[in-house]
Design an enzyme around this catalytic site. Structure first.
Site, PDB file in Angstrom:
ATOM      1  N   ARG A  80       0.826  -1.211   0.000  1.00 57.25           N
ATOM      2  CA  ARG A  80       0.000   0.000   0.000  1.00 57.25           C
ATOM      3  C   ARG A  80       0.858   1.258   0.000  1.00 57.25           C
ATOM      4  O   ARG A  80       1.922   1.299   0.620  1.00 57.25           O
ATOM      5  CB  ARG A  80      -0.910  -0.007   1.238  1.00 57.25           C
ATOM      6  N   HIS A 105      -0.859  -2.402  -4.520  1.00 55.33           N
ATOM      7  CA  HIS A 105      -0.311  -3.338  -5.523  1.00 55.33           C
ATOM      8  C   HIS A 105      -0.303  -2.774  -6.943  1.00 55.33           C
ATOM      9  O   HIS A 105      -0.644  -3.481  -7.896  1.00 55.33           O
ATOM     10  CB  HIS A 105      -1.086  -4.651  -5.483  1.00 55.33           C
ATOM     11  N   HIS A 179       3.067 -12.834  -6.022  1.00 56.31           N
ATOM     12  CA  HIS A 179       1.989 -12.950  -5.045  1.00 56.31           C
ATOM     13  C   HIS A 179       1.354 -14.349  -5.058  1.00 56.31           C
ATOM     14  O   HIS A 179       0.153 -14.494  -4.931  1.00 56.31           O
ATOM     15  CB  HIS A 179       0.917 -11.890  -5.363  1.00 56.31           C
ATOM     16  N   SER A 180       2.186 -15.384  -5.195  1.00 60.53           N
ATOM     17  CA  SER A 180       1.640 -16.754  -5.152  1.00 60.53           C
ATOM     18  C   SER A 180       1.125 -17.073  -3.766  1.00 60.53           C
ATOM     19  O   SER A 180       1.691 -16.655  -2.761  1.00 60.53           O
ATOM     20  CB  SER A 180       2.732 -17.763  -5.544  1.00 60.53           C
ATOM     21  N   TYR A 181       0.005 -17.806  -3.723  1.00 58.49           N
ATOM     22  CA  TYR A 181      -0.568 -18.310  -2.477  1.00 58.49           C
ATOM     23  C   TYR A 181      -0.212 -19.795  -2.398  1.00 58.49           C
ATOM     24  O   TYR A 181      -0.676 -20.575  -3.236  1.00 58.49           O
ATOM     25  CB  TYR A 181      -2.095 -18.211  -2.490  1.00 58.49           C
ATOM     26  N   ASP A 252      -0.489 -10.335   8.030  1.00 52.18           N
ATOM     27  CA  ASP A 252      -0.543  -9.572   6.787  1.00 52.18           C
ATOM     28  C   ASP A 252       0.587  -8.547   6.883  1.00 52.18           C
ATOM     29  O   ASP A 252       0.459  -7.422   6.450  1.00 52.18           O
ATOM     30  CB  ASP A 252      -1.901  -8.880   6.654  1.00 52.18           C
ATOM     31  N   GLU A 313       5.604 -12.739   0.198  1.00 54.68           N
ATOM     32  CA  GLU A 313       5.920 -11.698  -0.804  1.00 54.68           C
ATOM     33  C   GLU A 313       7.223 -10.982  -0.448  1.00 54.68           C
ATOM     34  O   GLU A 313       7.230  -9.998   0.288  1.00 54.68           O
ATOM     35  CB  GLU A 313       4.760 -10.710  -0.878  1.00 54.68           C
TER      36      GLU A 313
HETATM   37  C1  G6D Z   1      -5.403  -7.911   1.313  1.00 51.40           C
HETATM   38  O1  G6D Z   1      -4.049  -6.895   2.998  1.00 51.40           O
HETATM   39  C2  G6D Z   1      -4.075  -7.936   2.044  1.00 51.40           C
HETATM   40  C3  G6D Z   1      -2.934  -7.756   1.087  1.00 51.40           C
HETATM   41  O2  G6D Z   1      -1.703  -7.874   1.775  1.00 51.40           O
HETATM   42  C4  G6D Z   1      -3.039  -8.820  -0.010  1.00 51.40           C
HETATM   43  O3  G6D Z   1      -1.996  -8.656  -0.926  1.00 51.40           O
HETATM   44  C5  G6D Z   1      -4.385  -8.684  -0.699  1.00 51.40           C
HETATM   45  O4  G6D Z   1      -5.443  -8.833   0.230  1.00 51.40           O
HETATM   46  C6  G6D Z   1      -4.577  -9.755  -1.755  1.00 51.40           C
HETATM   47  O5  G6D Z   1      -5.622  -6.622   0.814  1.00 51.40           O
END
Ligand code: G6D
Length: 348
Positions: A80, A105, A179-181, A252, A313
């Site tokens: 952010r 982002h 930003h892979s989960y 986060d 990340e």
């Molecule tokens: C939420 O706060 C989180 C971020 O860190 C994340 O990248 C996003 O969802 C996908 O906003």
């Protein structure tokens, strides 16, 4: 090492290509030139069963309409930026607001949403996809024509090595990440609460109500943020620490990585036996335990739910322009932004 190329879909009249690289250990990585998205990572569990370990979709339309940045490259600036503006050499630059008053982002047309040029580099024991994109001066409110190269290399150590490089013709900002989960259970069999996360980090950054860093460096000791010996994600999800609760149960947060440590970041799942080791030359990693994952879509047959995946990340600390005490994300015209992060899959 062979790369299979396929049509994945069409976006704005342009064909989207998918690339699948398979190494000698049956590990398979698939990525597409829309957002440099990693759509699938297939790796073995302790019984030798190959399953997918990242959240993603099977169609381009789902990525375009539903994706919370699944697998994508994030830029020009990850994280952010408060009030969606920053000052550079006395000029205030205004960015699109895509999360309340803040810019998240790279904005709605960030790097996750563009089509990258792509080409294959095949060698005997590794293969790479090289993605390139030139973000024009003023795109998403950022100054400078920024040329970005992102190289995904897969080798026979079961590694995905992501190398980033950027140059600009005018002073600008750059802070890139992937930003892979991840979910090591295999095909999203379970959520990540029983995954163990280990991070060599003594401090994390406190967040405010809008999830922006306050500038305060918090010691991890005696909190759910102390991951130096490894902890299950469940502890953070159930923690009554104000910072864990602020983000909806979990993390986060940017963790500041201790310098010169070998095993910086690792994630493991005892049930499947899978382990992911992350190494980076960047100073921090934002850990996001998908606390806000929700919506009216399916993820390869699974409903979105909190704690279904975890993002690691690697990046420079977020909102750095508003925190002179953080490492700088300014790139000048005679400089090159370069960083490398590797994701190695092994067994516990
Ligand atoms: C939420 O706060 C989180 C971020 O860190 C994340 O990248 C996003 O969802 C996908 O906003």
């Amino acid at each position: 090492m062979e790369v299979k190329k396929k049509l994945f879909g069409e976006f704005n009249g342009q064909k989207i290509t998918s690339y699948t690289i398979r190494n000698a250990n049956r590990m398979e990585v698939t990525c597409i030139d829309y957002g440099c998205i990693i759509t699938e990572i297939m790796v073995s569990n302790k019984q030798g069963i190959i399953e997918n370990v990242v959240l993603g979709f099977d169609t381009l339309e789902e990525y375009i309409h539903y994706s919370p940045y699944f697998g994508s490259i994030i830029g020009r600036v990850a994280g952010r930026i408060g009030q969606s503006e920053f000052e550079l050499d006395g000029i205030t630059h205004h960015l699109p607001e895509n999360e309340g008053k803040n810019h998240l982002h790279g904005g709605p047309k960030g790097f996750h949403h563009v089509i990258w040029e792509s080409f294959i580099e095949e060698k005997a024991d590794e293969a790479s996809i090289i993605f390139s994109y030139t973000s024009p001066d003023g795109e998403a409110g950022y100054p400078g024509n920024l040329k970005v190269d992102v190289k995904y290399t897969i080798n026979n150590n079961n590694e995905i090595v992501i190398a980033y490089k950027a140059n600009t013709d005018k002073k600008t900002l750059v802070n890139l990440t992937n930003h892979s989960y991840f979910n090591l259970s295999g095909n999203l069999r379970r959520n990540i609460l029983e995954h163990e996360l280990k991070i060599s980090s003594d401090q994390f950054l406190e967040l405010d109500q809008s999830l922006l860093p306050t500038g305060k460096f918090m010691e991890v000791a005696d909190t759910a943020f102390d991951l130096r010996k490894g902890k299950k994600i469940l502890e953070a999800a159930e923690s009554d620490h104000p910072q864990n609760k602020l983000v909806g149960g979990g993390y986060d947060h940017p963790f500041l990585l201790n310098a010169n440590t070998l095993d910086q970041i690792s994630l493991s799942d005892s049930f499947s036996g899978r382990k992911l080791v992350v190494q980076t030359d960047l100073p921090s990693v934002v850990v996001y335990t998908s606390n806000m994952l929700e919506g009216n879509f399916q993820i390869r047959g699974n409903s979105p739910e909190k704690h279904l995946g975890i993002c690691l990340e690697t990046q420079l600390p977020p909102d750095a322009m508003n925190h002179p005490e953080f490492p700088s994300i300014v790139l000048d015209k005679n400089e090159t932004y370069q960083s490398k992060t590797s994701y190695r899959f092994t067994l516990v």
